[in-house]
Design an enzyme around this catalytic site. Structure first.
Site, PDB file in Angstrom:
ATOM      1  N   ASP A  82      -8.997   0.896 -26.425  1.00  0.00           N
ATOM      2  CA  ASP A  82     -10.450   0.896 -26.244  1.00  0.00           C
ATOM      3  C   ASP A  82     -10.922   2.338 -26.010  1.00  0.00           C
ATOM      4  O   ASP A  82     -10.309   3.082 -25.244  1.00  0.00           O
ATOM      5  CB  ASP A  82     -10.765   0.014 -25.011  1.00  0.00           C
ATOM      6  CG  ASP A  82     -12.247  -0.260 -24.841  1.00  0.00           C
ATOM      7  OD1 ASP A  82     -12.991  -0.155 -25.828  1.00  0.00           O
ATOM      8  OD2 ASP A  82     -12.648  -0.576 -23.703  1.00  0.00           O
ATOM      9  N   ASP A 104     -13.968   6.160 -30.376  1.00  0.00           N
ATOM     10  CA  ASP A 104     -15.297   6.415 -29.832  1.00  0.00           C
ATOM     11  C   ASP A 104     -15.714   7.838 -30.156  1.00  0.00           C
ATOM     12  O   ASP A 104     -15.423   8.767 -29.422  1.00  0.00           O
ATOM     13  CB  ASP A 104     -15.289   6.191 -28.320  1.00  0.00           C
ATOM     14  CG  ASP A 104     -16.684   6.346 -27.738  1.00  0.00           C
ATOM     15  OD1 ASP A 104     -17.608   6.711 -28.497  1.00  0.00           O
ATOM     16  OD2 ASP A 104     -16.853   6.114 -26.541  1.00  0.00           O
ATOM     17  N   GLU A 134     -17.968   2.740 -33.562  1.00  0.00           N
ATOM     18  CA  GLU A 134     -19.167   2.516 -32.748  1.00  0.00           C
ATOM     19  C   GLU A 134     -20.289   3.366 -33.290  1.00  0.00           C
ATOM     20  O   GLU A 134     -20.109   4.530 -33.605  1.00  0.00           O
ATOM     21  CB  GLU A 134     -18.918   2.859 -31.275  1.00  0.00           C
ATOM     22  CG  GLU A 134     -20.169   2.633 -30.416  1.00  0.00           C
ATOM     23  CD  GLU A 134     -19.949   2.787 -28.915  1.00  0.00           C
ATOM     24  OE1 GLU A 134     -18.781   2.813 -28.490  1.00  0.00           O
ATOM     25  OE2 GLU A 134     -20.948   2.880 -28.188  1.00  0.00           O
ATOM     26  N   HIS A 181     -22.818  -0.026 -20.245  1.00  0.00           N
ATOM     27  CA  HIS A 181     -21.506  -0.049 -19.609  1.00  0.00           C
ATOM     28  C   HIS A 181     -21.716  -0.151 -18.094  1.00  0.00           C
ATOM     29  O   HIS A 181     -22.669   0.397 -17.555  1.00  0.00           O
ATOM     30  CB  HIS A 181     -20.733   1.234 -19.918  1.00  0.00           C
ATOM     31  CG  HIS A 181     -20.099   1.232 -21.285  1.00  0.00           C
ATOM     32  ND1 HIS A 181     -20.557   2.015 -22.310  1.00  0.00           N
ATOM     33  CD2 HIS A 181     -19.045   0.541 -21.775  1.00  0.00           C
ATOM     34  CE1 HIS A 181     -19.787   1.807 -23.386  1.00  0.00           C
ATOM     35  NE2 HIS A 181     -18.871   0.910 -23.083  1.00  0.00           N
ATOM     36  N   GLY A 210     -20.164  -3.599 -22.763  1.00  0.00           N
ATOM     37  CA  GLY A 210     -21.117  -3.752 -21.670  1.00  0.00           C
ATOM     38  C   GLY A 210     -21.529  -5.204 -21.518  1.00  0.00           C
ATOM     39  O   GLY A 210     -22.712  -5.536 -21.449  1.00  0.00           O
ATOM     40  N   GLY A 211     -20.540  -6.117 -21.477  1.00  0.00           N
ATOM     41  CA  GLY A 211     -20.852  -7.543 -21.385  1.00  0.00           C
ATOM     42  C   GLY A 211     -21.198  -8.001 -19.978  1.00  0.00           C
ATOM     43  O   GLY A 211     -21.852  -9.037 -19.809  1.00  0.00           O
ATOM     44  N   THR A 212     -20.799  -7.220 -18.963  1.00  0.00           N
ATOM     45  CA  THR A 212     -21.021  -7.654 -17.585  1.00  0.00           C
ATOM     46  C   THR A 212     -22.514  -7.765 -17.288  1.00  0.00           C
ATOM     47  O   THR A 212     -23.278  -6.847 -17.593  1.00  0.00           O
ATOM     48  CB  THR A 212     -20.355  -6.650 -16.603  1.00  0.00           C
ATOM     49  OG1 THR A 212     -18.958  -6.682 -16.826  1.00  0.00           O
ATOM     50  CG2 THR A 212     -20.659  -7.012 -15.151  1.00  0.00           C
ATOM     51  N   ASN A 231     -16.339  -6.885 -25.132  1.00  0.00           N
ATOM     52  CA  ASN A 231     -15.559  -6.070 -24.192  1.00  0.00           C
ATOM     53  C   ASN A 231     -16.025  -6.354 -22.781  1.00  0.00           C
ATOM     54  O   ASN A 231     -17.235  -6.370 -22.515  1.00  0.00           O
ATOM     55  CB  ASN A 231     -15.795  -4.584 -24.483  1.00  0.00           C
ATOM     56  CG  ASN A 231     -14.958  -4.099 -25.633  1.00  0.00           C
ATOM     57  OD1 ASN A 231     -14.760  -4.818 -26.603  1.00  0.00           O
ATOM     58  ND2 ASN A 231     -14.472  -2.883 -25.522  1.00  0.00           N
ATOM     59  N   THR A 234     -16.072  -4.459 -16.105  1.00  0.00           N
ATOM     60  CA  THR A 234     -16.648  -4.156 -14.787  1.00  0.00           C
ATOM     61  C   THR A 234     -16.618  -5.359 -13.851  1.00  0.00           C
ATOM     62  O   THR A 234     -16.281  -5.232 -12.671  1.00  0.00           O
ATOM     63  CB  THR A 234     -18.094  -3.640 -14.943  1.00  0.00           C
ATOM     64  OG1 THR A 234     -18.061  -2.534 -15.825  1.00  0.00           O
ATOM     65  CG2 THR A 234     -18.677  -3.199 -13.614  1.00  0.00           C
TER      66      THR A 234
HETATM   67 ZN   LIG Z   1     -17.078   0.307 -24.067  1.00  0.00          ZN
END
Ligand SMILES: [Zn+2]
Length: 391
Positions: A82, A104, A134, A181, A210-212, A231, A234
């Site tokens: 990642d 990235d 990305e 993120h 940044g799914g949290t 992804n 956190t």
């Molecule tokens: Zn990320």
């Protein structure tokens, strides 16, 4: 052996309307918690290793554990780098066993991003490994890791996404449509119209970083617009931190194992919640029946040398181990001597490739060609070689 090709895994998700969780791990507690949850749910899962976390553990020591966990699992697993920062780290990750790479370079200008990504795609595809690019920028706001993603949000545009994917040939695209993120501040606003347009234009699996902090409904909508990989880190770090604080509050005299008790379970509970929410539960069996297993290929040479001493042969093999093990897609280089004095052949090479594609890219790789032509073939005229698929 339940390691599978990540491209086939994500296309299965893309065509069947669910998303696979890519959970970043920073310790064995995370690794075991993630795998336990995926096993309970009969779900495919991606074990994800973020380069920014390599300061917390030695990737060369952790990867054998990650590969062992993936091989032992009964559910389909892929291992992913990642936020890889360079082509060198992408090569290292593949040679340690990752079978998916995210590069990235999203902070670079578009033309530079395309150039950097294209080089990594060429290298990785020659190893049979898919690449996630990305485009746009997902910043960090607060929470663990947020500071690693400074700056303002930059949304992915449809036109740039089309250009980028066409020119780089990435297999999956991470998009920026309003997630951040780390932790969200307030209720996030996501641009679903933009996401749907990107999906219509590209028709490849999309990825959300940044799914949290997103709501259940938002996850469903994301998946409805082509998001096939999410992804997630956190929230797992927060659950682990909470567990440690609870343990400390219960007993202020605890040592390390006391303080970390329960972390694996706390992570596992949260991973299970995500897996069920994202629709990947109970997909393992069907996916395994459709996916090629990710099995190494081995290149074996047995040979005799002529015109050099035993010591010179040892030096040549040592140089070979050093040079050949850095070639992309080479998992291991083992050299050996015959145990019996009267063996027909005295020496061996065993070179383990991550994928059949490496047979060709290794054969033509300049470092291999130079070693073989100058140091090996001139002294090893008598030899037999075979490339075989391991089973
Ligand atoms: Zn990320």
């Amino acid at each position: 052996m339940a390691l599978v090709n990540m491209k086939e895994m994500l296309y299965h998700a893309y065509h069947n309307g669910y998303a696979v969780g890519a959970f970043d791990l920073v310790s064995l507690d995370f690794l075991e918690g993630i795998i336990d949850a995926a096993e309970r749910c009969h779900a495919p899962v991606i074990l994800s290793l973020a380069e920014s976390h390599f300061e917390y553990f030695d990737i060369e020591l952790v990867m054998p554990a990650v590969v062992a966990a993936a091989k032992r699992a009964t559910i389909p697993v892929a291992i992913h780098l990642d936020h890889g920062e360079s082509i060198e780290s992408a090569v290292q990750a593949i040679n340690l066993g990752c079978n998916g790479i995210m590069l990235d370079s999203s902070q670079q200008a578009l033309t530079d991003n395309i150039k950097t990504t294209r080089a990594v795609v060429d290298m990785a595809h020659a190893c049979g490994v898919p690449v996630e690019g990305e485009l746009g920028y997902v910043p960090g706001v607060e929470g663990e890791d947020a500071e690693r993603h400074p700056g303002e949000v930059s949304y992915t545009t449809v036109t740039e996404a089309k250009d980028y994917v066409t020119q780089t040939e990435v297999d999956f695209l991470a998009v920026s449509i309003g997630t951040v993120h780390g932790r969200m501040q307030g209720k996030p606003k996501l641009d679903f119209i933009r996401l749907q347009e990107i999906n219509d234009a590209l028709a490849i699996p999309l990825v959300i970083h940044g799914g949290t902090g997103l709501s259940d409904d938002q996850f469903q909508q994301l998946i409805g617009c082509g998001v096939s990989k999410i992804n997630y880190y956190t929230s797992l770090a927060d659950k682990a931190g909470l567990q440690i604080r609870d343990n400390a509050n219960t007993n202020p005299h605890l040592g390390y194992t006391g303080l970390t008790t329960g972390i694996r379970n706390a992570i596992s509970v949260e991973v299970e919640r995500c897996i069920r929410l994202w629709g990947s539960a109970n997909r393992a069996e069907e996916l395994l029946s459709q996916c090629a297993p990710w099995m190494p290929v081995e290149h074996l040479i047995i040979y005799n040398v002529d015109g050099i001493t035993e010591q010179q042969a040892n030096t040549m093999m040592q140089q070979g181990r050093e040079i050949l093990s850095t070639i992309p897609g080479v998992l291991e280089v083992v050299t050996g001597h015959a145990v019996q004095d009267d063996a027909s052949y005295r020496y061996t090479w065993l070179i383990r490739f991550c994928h059949p594609a490496v047979i060709e890219s290794y054969r033509t790789h300049p470092e291999h060609v130079a070693f073989a032509d100058t140091l090996f073939r001139p002294v090893a005229g008598e030899r037999i070689s075979i490339d075989y698929q391991t089973s």
